[in-house]
Design a protein around this motif. Sequence first.
Motif, mmCIF file in Angstrom:
data_model
loop_
_atom_site.group_PDB
_atom_site.id
_atom_site.type_symbol
_atom_site.label_atom_id
_atom_site.label_comp_id
_atom_site.label_asym_id
_atom_site.label_seq_id
_atom_site.Cartn_x
_atom_site.Cartn_y
_atom_site.Cartn_z
ATOM 1 N N VAL A 41 -3.151 0.787 23.055
ATOM 2 C CA VAL A 41 -1.713 1.006 23.138
ATOM 3 C C VAL A 41 -1.065 0.285 21.971
ATOM 4 O O VAL A 41 -1.298 -0.906 21.752
ATOM 5 C CB VAL A 41 -1.144 0.478 24.474
ATOM 6 N N PHE A 42 -0.253 1.005 21.210
ATOM 7 C CA PHE A 42 0.481 0.429 20.091
ATOM 8 C C PHE A 42 1.716 -0.250 20.651
ATOM 9 O O PHE A 42 2.543 0.382 21.292
ATOM 10 C CB PHE A 42 0.868 1.541 19.110
ATOM 11 N N LEU A 43 1.845 -1.564 20.444
ATOM 12 C CA LEU A 43 2.978 -2.294 20.990
ATOM 13 C C LEU A 43 4.116 -2.439 19.996
ATOM 14 O O LEU A 43 5.254 -2.122 20.298
ATOM 15 C CB LEU A 43 2.535 -3.678 21.464
ATOM 16 N N LYS A 44 3.802 -2.956 18.807
ATOM 17 C CA LYS A 44 4.863 -3.105 17.817
ATOM 18 C C LYS A 44 4.270 -3.218 16.425
ATOM 19 O O LYS A 44 3.083 -3.477 16.255
ATOM 20 C CB LYS A 44 5.751 -4.301 18.127
ATOM 21 N N GLY A 45 5.127 -3.038 15.447
ATOM 22 C CA GLY A 45 4.737 -3.128 14.049
ATOM 23 C C GLY A 45 5.856 -2.562 13.204
ATOM 24 O O GLY A 45 6.763 -1.908 13.707
ATOM 25 N N SER A 46 5.813 -2.836 11.933
ATOM 26 C CA SER A 46 6.843 -2.300 11.047
ATOM 27 C C SER A 46 6.185 -1.421 9.994
ATOM 28 O O SER A 46 5.160 -1.778 9.416
ATOM 29 C CB SER A 46 7.635 -3.428 10.391
ATOM 30 N N THR A 58 -0.495 9.007 4.377
ATOM 31 C CA THR A 58 -0.950 7.624 4.318
ATOM 32 C C THR A 58 0.182 6.742 4.826
ATOM 33 O O THR A 58 1.309 6.835 4.338
ATOM 34 C CB THR A 58 -1.316 7.219 2.878
ATOM 35 N N PHE A 59 -0.116 5.918 5.826
ATOM 36 C CA PHE A 59 0.858 5.000 6.407
ATOM 37 C C PHE A 59 0.324 3.584 6.281
ATOM 38 O O PHE A 59 -0.850 3.330 6.543
ATOM 39 C CB PHE A 59 1.075 5.301 7.894
ATOM 40 N N VAL A 60 1.188 2.647 5.907
ATOM 41 C CA VAL A 60 0.827 1.232 5.872
ATOM 42 C C VAL A 60 1.804 0.500 6.785
ATOM 43 O O VAL A 60 3.018 0.593 6.609
ATOM 44 C CB VAL A 60 0.884 0.660 4.440
ATOM 45 N N LEU A 61 1.258 -0.214 7.775
ATOM 46 C CA LEU A 61 2.068 -0.961 8.731
ATOM 47 C C LEU A 61 1.793 -2.445 8.578
ATOM 48 O O LEU A 61 0.670 -2.844 8.274
ATOM 49 C CB LEU A 61 1.728 -0.549 10.164
ATOM 50 N N ASN A 62 2.812 -3.257 8.823
ATOM 51 C CA ASN A 62 2.679 -4.711 8.787
ATOM 52 C C ASN A 62 2.910 -5.290 10.176
ATOM 53 O O ASN A 62 3.674 -4.729 10.968
ATOM 54 C CB ASN A 62 3.695 -5.325 7.824
ATOM 55 N N ASP A 63 2.278 -6.431 10.446
ATOM 56 C CA ASP A 63 2.451 -7.184 11.700
ATOM 57 C C ASP A 63 2.322 -6.277 12.922
ATOM 58 O O ASP A 63 3.245 -6.116 13.710
ATOM 59 C CB ASP A 63 3.800 -7.901 11.710
#
Length: 94
Positions: A41-46, A58-63
Amino acid sequence: MAYQLYRNTTLGNSLQESLDELIQLYFLLFLGCILSKMSLVFLKGSLNTYRFCDNVWTFVLNDVEFREVTELVKVDKVKIVACDGKNTGSNTAE
């Protein structure tokens, strides 16, 4: 390159913000579908960056935070590359 004239106007900024929100919404829907198959389950990220070139996203997510059944996983950076899985017929063996 006439589109460059509109980039720094109110209209251009509003359009860019709307497109960013739309991309992020569809990305979250896509991510939810993928992770449900993996029992995550994806909870959070930016969302840091996204790119679409030659039918490849192409997606890059942080935190980013994911949750498995009992475990919470925190990651500094996640890169997701997705492409169309449909066979175009150009590489088919008959």
